[in-house]
Motif scaffolding. Structure first.
Motif, mmCIF file in Angstrom:
data_model
loop_
_atom_site.group_PDB
_atom_site.id
_atom_site.type_symbol
_atom_site.label_atom_id
_atom_site.label_comp_id
_atom_site.label_asym_id
_atom_site.label_seq_id
_atom_site.Cartn_x
_atom_site.Cartn_y
_atom_site.Cartn_z
ATOM 1 N N TRP A 53 50.092 65.416 72.339
ATOM 2 C CA TRP A 53 48.751 65.844 71.045
ATOM 3 C C TRP A 53 47.864 66.747 70.778
ATOM 4 O O TRP A 53 47.704 67.129 71.805
ATOM 5 N N TYR A 75 48.372 62.757 62.303
ATOM 6 C CA TYR A 75 48.261 61.523 62.408
ATOM 7 C C TYR A 75 46.552 61.727 62.571
ATOM 8 O O TYR A 75 45.427 62.744 63.177
ATOM 9 N N GLU A 77 42.413 60.560 62.322
ATOM 10 C CA GLU A 77 42.208 59.496 62.802
ATOM 11 C C GLU A 77 40.459 59.159 61.708
ATOM 12 O O GLU A 77 40.031 59.624 61.177
ATOM 13 N N ARG A 80 38.102 55.653 66.220
ATOM 14 C CA ARG A 80 39.845 56.087 66.962
ATOM 15 C C ARG A 80 39.972 55.966 67.403
ATOM 16 O O ARG A 80 40.287 54.319 67.523
ATOM 17 N N GLY A 81 41.223 56.593 67.072
ATOM 18 C CA GLY A 81 42.618 55.747 67.531
ATOM 19 C C GLY A 81 43.112 54.767 66.180
ATOM 20 O O GLY A 81 44.505 55.266 65.905
ATOM 21 N N ASN A 82 42.140 54.191 65.420
ATOM 22 C CA ASN A 82 43.047 53.869 63.834
ATOM 23 C C ASN A 82 43.049 55.209 63.218
ATOM 24 O O ASN A 82 42.169 55.774 62.521
ATOM 25 N N PRO A 83 44.168 55.184 62.491
ATOM 26 C CA PRO A 83 44.452 56.114 60.684
ATOM 27 C C PRO A 83 44.259 55.606 60.361
ATOM 28 O O PRO A 83 44.139 54.749 59.080
ATOM 29 N N TRP A 110 45.357 65.543 63.952
ATOM 30 C CA TRP A 110 46.095 65.342 64.647
ATOM 31 C C TRP A 110 47.280 65.628 65.001
ATOM 32 O O TRP A 110 48.041 65.014 63.978
ATOM 33 N N THR A 143 48.270 58.249 73.008
ATOM 34 C CA THR A 143 46.936 57.899 72.411
ATOM 35 C C THR A 143 47.198 57.105 71.312
ATOM 36 O O THR A 143 45.982 56.592 71.435
ATOM 37 N N PHE A 144 47.633 57.565 70.456
ATOM 38 C CA PHE A 144 47.947 56.573 69.202
ATOM 39 C C PHE A 144 49.154 55.886 69.106
ATOM 40 O O PHE A 144 50.060 55.577 70.093
ATOM 41 N N TYR A 146 52.132 55.310 67.745
ATOM 42 C CA TYR A 146 53.162 55.404 67.656
ATOM 43 C C TYR A 146 54.243 55.714 68.785
ATOM 44 O O TYR A 146 54.161 56.037 69.271
#
Lengths: 153, 153
Positions: A53, A75, A77, A80-83, A110, A143-144, A146
């Motif tokens: 990303w 993407y 955020e 942290r990490g939550n969309p 991202w 990292t995410f 997906y």
């Protein structure tokens, strides 16, 4: 969470059929939402591979696919990490006259690409500022949360 | 005949090898000789075909070949149909890392392309003004005494 979300633009571009090779219109200074000219580059994305990303802190990025077909995943955020709700967004960019588009992504989001065409695909990028390592962030592909699904078209 | 000839620039660009697809740097606002941003477009030139001739009255044009290989021919007229000394000039543009270049052509010069790669080739164009029919001239491929030789590479 952002109060005002900067706009992601997605607009069709013209592909003009010509016997010795088509002409594909790309970005103009007078386009709606044009954020300025800083730098251009090309990136090949081979079939069933992923480049992800990346995030620009300050720059607005425009992407066009003049050869092949790619999936662009965006993407945003929340924490942290939550969309943010509505993300991830999936956009198909392709040289097909019906799918030939330009997408504009504001800073702070991202994005990543997967190659869908065989054997490879080309992305054209136009940014409103010049490439610098302190202006962009990179994160590993996992990292995410997906699922890329590059093993089937 | 021009007293001062506007400069044709030809400079190498970087192609960065990456496992999932190379990155090819293109035009930046800070490049030497950058004449401003007006419009971009792509043009396919199929193998052994020619797109010629075209002239911009006011615009400076930049060309890059991010996919394939083309011959760019530049023709400057002294008087009707007669070339200035040193013309026509032939320039190879290609995505090969050794031949990956950007060429910049000032206004008032005829140019054309021939496709050398199979099955097709892609040219990226960046002009410092927007496309308009009164700004450009077109001429038939046989207007000038130039032999294209597209039947052998």
């Amino acid at each position: 969470m952002d109060v005002v979300e900067a706009e992601i633009l997605f607009r069709p571009m013209k592909r003009i059929a010509l016997p010795n090779g088509d002409v594909l219109r790309a970005i103009k200074a007078t386009d709606t939402g044009f954020a300025g000219f800083g730098e251009t580059y090309f990136s090949y994305i081979h079939y069933q591979t992923i480049k992800a990303w990346k995030l620009h802190k300050r720059h607005t990025a425009n992407f066009i696919c003049p050869m092949g077909k790619v999936k662009l995943v965006i993407y945003k955020e929340h924490s942290r990490g939550n969309p943010v709700k509505g993300y991830p967004k999936e956009i198909i960019l392709s040289d097909d006259p019906e799918q030939y588009h330009c997408v504009t992504i504001p800073p702070g989001i991202w994005y990543g690409f997967a190659g869908l065409g065989k054997p490879t695909n080309l992305i054209f990028s136009l940014l409103n500022g010049e490439h610098s390592l302190d202006e962009q962030l990179s994160a590993d592909v996992d990292t995410f949360p997906y699922t890329w699904n590059v093993n089937h078209d």
